[in-house]
Design a protein around this motif. Structure first.
Motif, PDB file in Angstrom:
ATOM      1  N   THR A 257      47.538  84.196  23.961  1.00 38.62           N
ATOM      2  CA  THR A 257      48.124  83.890  22.654  1.00 38.62           C
ATOM      3  C   THR A 257      48.949  85.087  22.195  1.00 38.62           C
TER       4      THR A 257
ATOM      5  N   ARG B 231      47.695  74.673  24.834  1.00 41.25           N
ATOM      6  CA  ARG B 231      48.286  74.338  23.529  1.00 41.25           C
ATOM      7  C   ARG B 231      47.680  75.220  22.443  1.00 41.25           C
ATOM      8  N   VAL B 234      49.155  78.646  21.354  1.00 42.11           N
ATOM      9  CA  VAL B 234      50.364  78.733  20.527  1.00 42.11           C
ATOM     10  C   VAL B 234      49.927  78.586  19.066  1.00 42.11           C
ATOM     11  N   ARG B 236      49.386  77.697  15.374  1.00 36.05           N
ATOM     12  CA  ARG B 236      49.812  76.567  14.556  1.00 36.05           C
ATOM     13  C   ARG B 236      50.846  77.035  13.527  1.00 36.05           C
ATOM     14  N   ARG B 248      53.824  74.526  18.914  1.00 39.57           N
ATOM     15  CA  ARG B 248      52.701  73.897  19.610  1.00 39.57           C
ATOM     16  C   ARG B 248      52.984  72.406  19.838  1.00 39.57           C
ATOM     17  N   SER B 285      60.363  77.587  23.172  1.00 34.10           N
ATOM     18  CA  SER B 285      59.992  76.234  22.747  1.00 34.10           C
ATOM     19  C   SER B 285      61.212  75.404  22.369  1.00 34.10           C
TER      20      SER B 285
END
Lengths: 286, 301
Positions: A257, B231, B234, B236, B248, B285
């Motif tokens: 992350t 997912r 990433v 929010r 996301r 993205s």
């Protein structure tokens, strides 16, 4: 006996590092790297650039030297063995920082600062995990911690210990979800300006640290050299290799992350969890 | 001797300098086994120049070339009837025989300005902050956009071949730590075919930033990428765009095989306030066509 143990530490480190690089499928890549030119950046900090990887290797060796290869038998049989290991952990952060600092370029420097920001809150749960493992043994010595696991391994009576320590191992070895120093978004960060033998040596040092940290995890949670039939060192090697495979697999599979989100997770979730872990270990030890 | 034989079996480390229209071909090529996409020129042995480079990218291309360590080789892939198989073979052959090829620098290996100062490392002198002493821009303190404290600001140009940005895009970013406080487009990305928006390629770009090289490769090959907490990793709300969800959501769409139709705001509005890694995740993205529309030059904006 001391010479034999020194040989065991170095041999384990060398063979384990080869195993770690092979697991990543990078033996040939590593060999290719050593045939290539080493690049010089403008006005680097040469001393620290040359020392960073060596220092990293030395910390891996120092960390492994307190691990007992047979019950009661460690190269450095210190009454405060886990404190020595904790020192190696903390100095690793400084080493990685110097690695990023020394090439005098923006992306390596961003990687260096990022790693320090992440490394600090990783050290805190690490210390609680180490203290929790020492509680049943009523000692900070690793041979004593091994002895305390004759009845039951710590991985069973302290179920949160190994998962929390896995995060520490991934951080110390710059792997996958915790590799904030050498990430893709900063062109491999602290290594971005390195080529040839320098890059290869850094890779070897990372692999050696994986051996050392996995051996420590095996000692803290899986009873180290304890086991039936086979001699102590063999059990330690089997357990270390198994943990290395797990950590390498996690490193390849778990997504990384963003640093700021990881900081939040570390301070708000993992630090309280490590408190809880320590409290549970304390209650169980009573 | 045995070491060199072992070394020649290593996947060829390639740094791709991608020209207009060649992004899809190169991304698919470098996902092959036997080749390895280097994330920095320092880690590469082969420079692959794909497509016809516009004249204004020549100097940057020369700089990238000179950043590859010796021995090195440049391969050009400029005719679309040369298949990926043929190019891959050429790359592997050059990699095996790199010692015999090696290339000299294209640009003079001199600092653009003399490096001098007071101390033994060229440090020191009057005025340690700001300005451009000896032709080198120095960081100067400025207000931190998050808390108003004073923090050094550092301006740098990134691109046009930065591996974490779309090919051709040159961004001038001002950073405080790794927080972007200002971003202007110096050169828009090269136009790419519609295939560059293919969901598997978009997913692979995000997976690379998330540190998942294996899954990124599998995604490009059209297989299930695998990976844990993909997912979820990433954040929010990151890179939320009216009508196109956040980063996301877009990753979930790419992984589900959907093309995301995105109308992104201008990059100079989208990026400031984000940390570098967040910004690169947001950029990954966005489909290349959306970035091209969002990368307007300052005078045109």
């Amino acid at each position: 006996m001391t010479a034999l143990l020194a040989l065991a530490v170095l041999g384990t480190l060398a063979l384990g590092a080869v195993f770690a690089v092979a697991m990543d499928g990078r033996i040939a890549q590593l060999a290719a790297g050593f045939a290539r030119q080493r690049i010089e950046t403008e006005a680097p900090d040469r001393l620290n650039r040359d020392l960073a990887a060596v220092w990293y290797l030395a910390l891996a060796a120092a960390g492994l030297s307190v691990v007992p290869f047979a019950p009661g038998l460690a190269l450095i049989d210190s009454p405060v063995g886990i404190v020595i290991w904790g020192t190696c952990e903390a100095l690793t952060i400084i080493t990685v920082f110097l690695h990023g600092w020394s090439s005098n370029a923006p992306f390596p420097l961003i990687g260096a600062y990022r790693y320090v920001a992440i490394g600090l809150p990783v050290m805190l749960p690490s210390m609680f995990v180490l203290i929790a493992a020492a509680l049943p043994a009523e000692s900070l010595s690793l041979p004593a911690i091994v002895e305390s696991q004759r009845g039951m391994w710590n991985v069973i009576r302290q179920p949160l210990g190994l998962p929390l320590f896995a995060i520490v191992v991934l951080t110390l070895t710059l792997r996958g979800p915790m590799d904030f120093a050498d990430a893709a978004d900063i062109a491999t960060g602290t290594s971005a300006e390195e080529s040839g033998a320098a890059r290869g040596l850094w890779e070897i040092a990372r692999a050696a640290m994986l051996v050392s940290a996995s051996a420590l995890a095996a000692t803290l949670f899986l009873g180290g050299p304890l086991g039936p039939v086979l001699p102590g060192p063999v059990w330690l090697w089997i357990k270390t290799a198994a943990l290395m495979a797990i950590f390498a697999w996690l490193g390849r599979r778990v997504a990384r992350t963003t640093p700021s989100r990881m900081l939040t997770i570390l301070w708000i979730v993992l630090l309280p969890l490590s408190f809880l872990h320590l409290a549970m270990a304390g209650v169980f030890a009573l | 001797m045995r070491l060199s034989r072992l070394a020649s079996r290593a996947p060829a480390p390639v740094f791709g300098a991608i020209g207009p229209g060649w992004q899809v071909a190169v991304e698919r090529l470098l996902a092959r086994s036997g080749l390895r996409r280097a994330l920095t020129p320092r880690d590469a042995g082969i420079l692959l120049v794909a497509g016809d480079m516009p004249g204004d990218a020549a100097e940057a291309l020369g700089r990238v070339h000179d950043q590859l360590p010796h021995p090195r080789a440049t391969l050009r892939w400029t005719v679309s009837h040369e298949t990926a198989d043929a190019v891959a073979d050429r790359i592997v052959a050059s990699w095996r025989d790199l010692g015999a090829i090696d290339e000299a620098d294209l640009l003079p290996d001199q600092p653009p300005n003399e490096w001098k100062g007071v101390g033994p490392h060229g440090q020191g002198g009057k005025g340690m902050m700001g300005g451009t002493p000896y032709g080198r821009p120095m960081a100067m303190t400025g207000e931190d956009i998050r808390d108003g404290l004073q923090l050094d600001r550092y301006t740098a140009r990134i691109g046009p071949f930065a591996p974490m940005l779309p090919p051709g895009l040159v961004l001038e970013v001002t950073l405080q730590g790794d927080v972007i406080v200002a971003a202007t487009v110096q050169h828009p990305p090269f136009a790419q075919p519609v295939d560059a928006d293919a969901p598997e390629l978009c997913a692979a770009r995000m997976l690379t930033i998330l540190g998942l090289d294996g899954p990124a490769r599998r995604a490009i090959h059209g297989r299930r990428p695998g990976g844990i907490w993909v997912r979820g990793a990433v954040p929010r709300g990151l890179g939320g765009i009216e009508g196109a969800g956040d980063a996301r959501d877009r990753l979930a769409a790419f992984l589900g095989g959907d093309r995301a139709a995105v109308t992104a705001p201008d990059l100079s509005e989208l990026l400031p306030g984000l940390e570098w890694s967040e910004a690169m995740l947001v950029m990954a993205s966005l489909p290349p066509s959306a970035i091209l529309r969002a990368a307007r030059l300052p005078e045109a904006a």
